[in-house]
Design a protein around this motif. Sequence first.
Motif, mmCIF file in Angstrom:
data_model
loop_
_atom_site.group_PDB
_atom_site.id
_atom_site.type_symbol
_atom_site.label_atom_id
_atom_site.label_comp_id
_atom_site.label_asym_id
_atom_site.label_seq_id
_atom_site.Cartn_x
_atom_site.Cartn_y
_atom_site.Cartn_z
ATOM 1 N N VAL A 217 0.854 -1.190 0.000
ATOM 2 C CA VAL A 217 0.000 0.000 0.000
ATOM 3 C C VAL A 217 0.888 1.237 0.000
ATOM 4 C CG1 VAL A 217 -1.768 1.276 1.268
ATOM 5 C CG2 VAL A 217 -1.795 -1.235 1.266
ATOM 6 N N TRP A 224 6.037 2.666 0.150
ATOM 7 C CA TRP A 224 5.171 1.500 0.054
ATOM 8 C C TRP A 224 5.332 0.646 1.309
ATOM 9 C CZ3 TRP A 224 1.678 0.690 -3.838
ATOM 10 C CH2 TRP A 224 1.803 1.519 -4.957
ATOM 11 N N HIS A 255 -2.385 0.746 -4.492
ATOM 12 C CA HIS A 255 -1.823 -0.482 -3.945
ATOM 13 C C HIS A 255 -1.412 -1.377 -5.102
ATOM 14 C CE1 HIS A 255 -6.229 -0.644 -4.166
ATOM 15 N NE2 HIS A 255 -6.139 -1.938 -4.402
#
Length: 319
Positions: A217, A224, A255
């Motif tokens: 995500v 991330w 994502h």
Amino acid sequence: MTIPVIDLTDALRPGGARNAEVARQIRAAGEATGFFYVIHHGLDAELLARQFEVAEAVLNLPEADKEAIALKHSKAARGYECIGSQTLDANARPDVKESFYCGIEYPPEHPYVQRGYYSYGANQWPAGLPWVRGQSLAYTEAMCALAQRLMQLMALSLDLPEDYFDHTHGNPMVTLRMIRYPAHPADADERTFGAGAHTDWGAVTLLAQDAWGGLEVQMPDGSWVEATPIEGSLVINLGDMIPRWTNGRYHSNPHRVRNTRSGGAPRYSIPFFYTPDYMARVEAVPGSVPEGTAPRYAPCTVGEHLQEMYRKTYGLQAA
């Protein structure tokens, strides 16, 4: 920043003792990334486990059997999708995954089916696996109920009446998708993903993932973070309709997936995409637009929003 874990104990019904507390936690998650885990969500563990059995059974069928139920045979976007069919990130290579789609079985006489609205209609079920239909429809029903409860808690998080979104649930446009990610190719470059970076298009996604992980995500700072599997949990993310409804207050963050942690084994995940009634109106909720300013997003229907997203990803004109 990490992805928060929200315990739904005593918040699964109107009047629950922890409704206000859970609503506050959803508000914090929505204002950050739009991602959170839920635990004690009320779903039967056996129901979840059986759905993974469905995913493995269907996606390991012979190619000819999968081709017989390919998406191209369905007017309702139900059926099998082969590896490389979708490119979620326009700057990446085609996604390294295969999928099977199903959802609520709307009858031929339903007005939305009659009008040809995208994803309304019959499912395609694989031959020789008669148990797949009943299990998948039971799972869809349970997930639909939980998604609608999350929408009620989200209404509370926005200081709205708990039933604010209830009128949008009449004929929900839901998709149950079972995904198989093969091992990440050994010769893959930096533009190869199981699922390229993307946001989801609808209202809320409820994801069951296996133990391998691979979901990442994007945080507000661009970094991330792994959505590491937590046993018994679901990963929840807000889709692109929620920023429209909240005038940008809540987020729908990108994502992606890379199956690099499974030691060569396939990864299975089961996202349930909950989208309200095709004709429901999506516009800034009360209190979300500062006085003297215009809404950040133009009002639209659910169907109008999704038409644009399908065109961008698949080049399709959705009815």
